[in-house]
Design a protein around this motif. Structure first.
Motif, PDB file in Angstrom:
ATOM      1  N   PRO A   1       0.677   9.044   2.319  1.00 30.84           N
ATOM      2  CA  PRO A   1       1.139   8.852   0.867  1.00 30.84           C
ATOM      3  C   PRO A   1       1.463   7.313   0.424  1.00 30.84           C
ATOM      4  O   PRO A   1       1.542   7.377  -0.860  1.00 30.84           O
ATOM      5  N   ASP A   2       1.442   6.433   1.236  1.00 31.26           N
ATOM      6  CA  ASP A   2       1.796   5.427   1.003  1.00 31.26           C
ATOM      7  C   ASP A   2       0.570   4.114   1.142  1.00 31.26           C
ATOM      8  O   ASP A   2       0.243   4.058   2.371  1.00 31.26           O
ATOM      9  N   ILE A   3       0.240   3.462  -0.006  1.00 27.73           N
ATOM     10  CA  ILE A   3      -0.769   2.403   0.513  1.00 27.73           C
ATOM     11  C   ILE A   3      -0.558   1.148   0.930  1.00 27.73           C
ATOM     12  O   ILE A   3      -1.402   0.451   1.088  1.00 27.73           O
ATOM     13  N   THR A   4       0.776   1.059   0.905  1.00 28.00           N
ATOM     14  CA  THR A   4       1.038  -0.460   1.424  1.00 28.00           C
ATOM     15  C   THR A   4       0.905  -0.633   3.139  1.00 28.00           C
ATOM     16  O   THR A   4       0.889   0.266   3.597  1.00 28.00           O
ATOM     17  N   ASP A   5       0.309  -1.736   2.989  1.00 35.07           N
ATOM     18  CA  ASP A   5      -0.297  -2.354   4.316  1.00 35.07           C
ATOM     19  C   ASP A   5      -1.247  -1.336   4.747  1.00 35.07           C
ATOM     20  O   ASP A   5      -1.534  -1.308   5.943  1.00 35.07           O
ATOM     21  N   CYS A   6      -2.374  -0.877   4.048  1.00 35.55           N
ATOM     22  CA  CYS A   6      -3.233   0.088   4.432  1.00 35.55           C
ATOM     23  C   CYS A   6      -4.429  -0.491   4.211  1.00 35.55           C
ATOM     24  O   CYS A   6      -4.729  -0.818   2.864  1.00 35.55           O
ATOM     25  N   GLU A   7      -5.222  -1.101   5.012  1.00 36.24           N
ATOM     26  CA  GLU A   7      -6.355  -1.787   5.037  1.00 36.24           C
ATOM     27  C   GLU A   7      -7.552  -0.942   4.218  1.00 36.24           C
ATOM     28  O   GLU A   7      -8.188  -1.544   3.421  1.00 36.24           O
ATOM     29  N   ALA A   8      -7.499   0.171   4.673  1.00 37.44           N
ATOM     30  CA  ALA A   8      -8.760   1.228   4.113  1.00 37.44           C
ATOM     31  C   ALA A   8      -8.670   1.138   2.573  1.00 37.44           C
ATOM     32  O   ALA A   8      -9.770   1.478   1.979  1.00 37.44           O
ATOM     33  N   ALA A   9      -7.407   1.054   2.166  1.00 34.43           N
ATOM     34  CA  ALA A   9      -7.145   1.461   0.745  1.00 34.43           C
ATOM     35  C   ALA A   9      -7.786   0.070  -0.204  1.00 34.43           C
ATOM     36  O   ALA A   9      -7.833   0.145  -1.352  1.00 34.43           O
ATOM     37  N   ASN A  10      -8.092  -1.106   0.306  1.00 36.90           N
ATOM     38  CA  ASN A  10      -8.580  -2.287  -0.174  1.00 36.90           C
ATOM     39  C   ASN A  10     -10.119  -2.168  -0.234  1.00 36.90           C
ATOM     40  O   ASN A  10     -10.836  -3.060  -0.806  1.00 36.90           O
ATOM     41  N   THR A  11     -10.790  -1.340   0.500  1.00 34.87           N
ATOM     42  CA  THR A  11     -12.432  -1.178   0.573  1.00 34.87           C
ATOM     43  C   THR A  11     -12.725   0.106   0.118  1.00 34.87           C
ATOM     44  O   THR A  11     -12.190   0.984   0.458  1.00 34.87           O
ATOM     45  N   CYS A  12     -14.098   0.039  -0.390  1.00 33.47           N
ATOM     46  CA  CYS A  12     -14.810   1.233  -0.609  1.00 33.47           C
ATOM     47  C   CYS A  12     -15.599   1.749   0.836  1.00 33.47           C
ATOM     48  O   CYS A  12     -16.369   0.959   1.275  1.00 33.47           O
ATOM     49  N   LEU A  13     -15.186   2.958   1.112  1.00 34.39           N
ATOM     50  CA  LEU A  13     -15.871   3.262   2.332  1.00 34.39           C
ATOM     51  C   LEU A  13     -17.152   4.329   2.053  1.00 34.39           C
ATOM     52  O   LEU A  13     -17.089   4.990   1.060  1.00 34.39           O
ATOM     53  N   PRO A  14     -18.055   4.555   2.861  1.00 38.44           N
ATOM     54  CA  PRO A  14     -19.121   5.229   2.721  1.00 38.44           C
ATOM     55  C   PRO A  14     -18.786   6.729   2.383  1.00 38.44           C
ATOM     56  O   PRO A  14     -19.221   7.419   1.616  1.00 38.44           O
TER      57      PRO A  14
END
Lengths: 548, 144
Positions: free
Chosen positions: B86-99
């Motif tokens: 639920p929280d995107i703070t410190d979530c690396e995956a949130a900063n990139t577009c994944l396939p």
């Protein structure tokens, strides 16, 4: 997802990160709208008008509560869910306001055609509310969905408000032209109230959303000022209820004021920061509730009593009217009979029916006297009745009151002295000219002397006339039966007489002194009696002004 | 007789009898879409390296004493939830577009559209007159 830059609210609604005006605008407006809505609904559940106003207040409250959640909550799912209804609620408020005005003006529901138009207007909002055409996404950084709202959808919702304003205005003007004066006032009050509400609510909402979207404002807190429009609307509704009994409700201005104050004090509680302030507001709130409750209770009781008295008064007036008409009927019939027999006896006495024996002549004379007494009594009752109804027209002119008194004394002297009583006159040399009706004032003098004559077995009757403080003071003193304190209370009332008066005077009607009182009061004077008690005689006074 | 009475009653109140069920259905649909299916996009500020990327320049406070750099990211909510919770703070995956992302776009700063962009030195803000191309990593060709 959660808005990662914002703190979670406490107790669902309370967040330190929102503008203070949020609570100040939302809570009082919601409380007042809900209170009024429930009150009106409760007092006329079966009335469509009441139901519609209740629906508007509920929709408005739904709007304020959902916007409050949108401001304070940080869960995107939940905010998106409630955000999807924003335009729909706006549309519903517009349509319900229009529907409400239709019913208010026409006193009946709208036609099926208008209802269908309402549904058609709402259809786009209903069908697209839950679709991406309304909302596509959510901005976690700003914790709002402004960037993802459909401008077309949003504009449609807001424009329904504008449509409602124009529609309502047209309806009000059309009805105003043909309404009566009383309803015109109601139309003006209702029109101002609802138009102000719609203008402030939709106008501010549109401006706030538009300016936020184009980046001129950081957030949409401007829309919060528009909520005060509901408070204004409810004030107008209260005026309509208090002044015109609208919504079939009997609301007292006291009730409206007290509950309005209680709602305002209560709402203060939600945005008080310190514990001390909260405690003080809590105490004030509780005190105002208790005091308000007792104040309303006492005012209600007073008004109920007033209403009962008013009802009784109307019933009494009706009953008096019926009685008067009965009295008139009876007295005229009785007077007619007396007059006819009086003429028969008179005919017997003057020989119209031939010679009669002395014995029959004696009886005929008795019959003649009885009839004359009866006619006098009937006239007395009729006069009283006419005086009470204002049917007697006094012929006011300049007169010398002393002349009236002296004339009456000379007329009464013989019968009084025949009874073995002395009649004395103590007239001080003064100017007794005044304005009044000589016939009725002579009736006063005559009545009081006659009264003393009837209730005095031995001794004397003293008639006094003097001037005191530029007023005429006429008095009749006797050495008769006297009057007890108890009898004094009823003496000048209709049908009032002393407890022993009938023993002495069987013909006592109780109307003589009442007639005196009515005549004297019609001349702006007053009448009263003094007596040291039973067997100690009495003295009647009449005070009359020299000018009226 | 009873049917006639019911139909008369419905005709009299058809506005409410039509409106109320539709509103309930709309409510159910909305609940299902947002609360159950989470069928919507989320936008947020992703991390950005000004030495290599055209970053937006943001302020931590009103006085703008502390600055930070970011990109604008738009992703499908269920994807972000799956990657970060639920929280995107410190979530690396949130900063990139994944396939496997259903929808994803990263918008970089474009001075041409008057955005406040950071320079390559990364510590001063500028609005260059030269046009910078918009750099978007759009997996599904959807640019929000």
């Amino acid at each position: 997802m959660i808005c990662y830059l914002f703190p979670a609210p406490t107790y669902f609604f309370f967040s330190p990160d929102v503008p203070a005006i949020l609570y100040y605008a939302q809570i009082p407006a919601t409380l007042i709208a809900l209170l009024m809505g429930f009150y009106i609904f409760w007092n006329g559940k079966h009335l469509l008008l009441n139901r519609l106003l209740f629906s508007i207040s509920v929709l408005f409250s739904l709007w304020t509560i959902t916007t409050l959640i949108a401001w304070t909550n940080i869960h995107s799912d939940f905010i998106m869910f409630i955000w999807s209804f924003f335009s729909l609620i706006l549309g519903l408020i517009s349509i319900f306001c229009t529907y409400f005005i239709y019913v208010f003006l026409e006193k009946k529901s709208v036609s099926a055609r208008i209802k269908t138009i309402f549904l058609i207007l709402l259809a786009p909002l209903l069908f697209f509310a839950a679709t991406p055409f309304n909302l596509r996404g959510f901005n976690l950084t700003n914790c709002d969905a402004f960037d993802f709202e459909s401008t077309v959808f949003k504009t449609y919702g807001t424009s329904l408000g504008l449509l409602a304003m124009v529609w309502i205005l047209v309806l009000l003007i059309r009805k105003y032209r043909i309404a009566n004066a009383d309803f015109k006032k109601q139309i003006v009050l209702m029109g101002i109230g609802i138009e102000l509400f719609l203008f402030s609510f939709f106008g501010m909402e549109f401006l706030a959303t538009y300016l936020t979207k184009i980046g001129l404002l950081p957030d949409s807190q401007l829309e919060l000022y528009g909520l005060f429009g509901m408070v204004i609307f409810m004030i107008y509704i209260i005026i309509l209820i208090v002044k015109f009994g609208a919504f079939n409700i009997k609301l007292l201005a006291t009730q409206a004021l007290v509950w309005g104050l209680v709602a305002l004090i209560g709402s203060e509680f939600f945005f008080a920061k310190s514990r001390t302030t909260q405690a003080l507001i809590g105490i004030t709130f509780a005190a105002s509730l208790v005091v308000g409750y007792y104040l309303i209770k006492s005012v209600k009781k007073e008004i109920e009593q007033k209403e009962i008295m008013l009802k009784l008064n109307i019933e009494l007036k009706q009953s008096i009217k019926q009685r008067e008409s009965l009295v008139h009927l009876i007295t005229h019939k009785v007077k007619g009979s007396f007059t006819r027999t009086k003429f028969l006896f008179a005919g017997m006495l003057d020989g119209t029916f031939g010679e009669i024996s002395p014995e029959i002549k004696k009886r005929a004379k008795q019959g003649f006297d009885f009839d004359e007494g009866g006619i006098k009594t009937v006239d007395l009752v009729l006069n009283v009745s006419n005086m009470q109804n204002g049917l007697i027209k006094y012929n006011m002119k300049n007169l010398d009151f002393k002349e009236l008194v002296e004339q009456t004394i000379s007329e009464k002297r013989i019968p009084i002295e025949e009874k073995g009583l002395k009649l004395e006159a103590e007239v001080k040399p003064e100017n007794y000219s005044m304005v009044g009706d000589p016939i009725w004032l002579k009736e006063v003098v005559n009545n009081l002397i006659e009264n003393s004559f009837k209730y005095t077995k031995e001794g004397k009757i003293t008639v006094g006339l003097e001037k005191k403080d530029n007023k005429i003071l006429f008095s009749v003193k006797d050495t008769g039966v006297g009057i007890t304190e108890e009898d004094k209370q009823n003496l000048f009332k209709e049908g009032g007489r002393g407890a022993k008066s009938v023993e002495i005077n069987v013909d006592s009607t109780g109307y003589g002194l009442f007639t005196v009182k009515l005549i004297v009061e019609a001349h702006k004077g007053k009448v009263w009696v003094d007596s040291e008690g039973e067997g100690k005689g009495s003295q009647f006074y009449v005070e009359l002004p020299t000018t009226i | 007789m009873e049917i006639k009475k019911i139909s008369g009653h419905f005709r009299e109140h058809f506005f409410f009898y039509t409106l109320a069920p539709i509103v309930i259905v709309v409510g159910v649909f909305s609940f299902y879409r947002f609360m159950v299916n989470h069928d919507y996009l989320v936008s947020y500020e992703g991390s950005c390296g000004p030495s290599a990327e055209k970053c937006f320049l943001g302020c931590e406070d009103d006085a703008c004493t502390t600055e930070y750099y970011y990109t604008k990211i738009v992703k499908y909510e269920p994807d972000v939830y799956k990657e970060c919770g639920p929280d995107i703070t410190d979530c690396e995956a949130a900063n990139t577009c994944l396939p496997e992302d259903k929808e994803c776009s990263i918008t970089y700063c474009n001075p041409e559209t008057s955005d406040t962009c950071a320079t390559t030195q990364g510590n001063e803000q500028t609005k260059p007159t030269e046009a910078e191309p918009l750099q978007t990593n759009d997996i599904n060709n959807s640019n929000i």
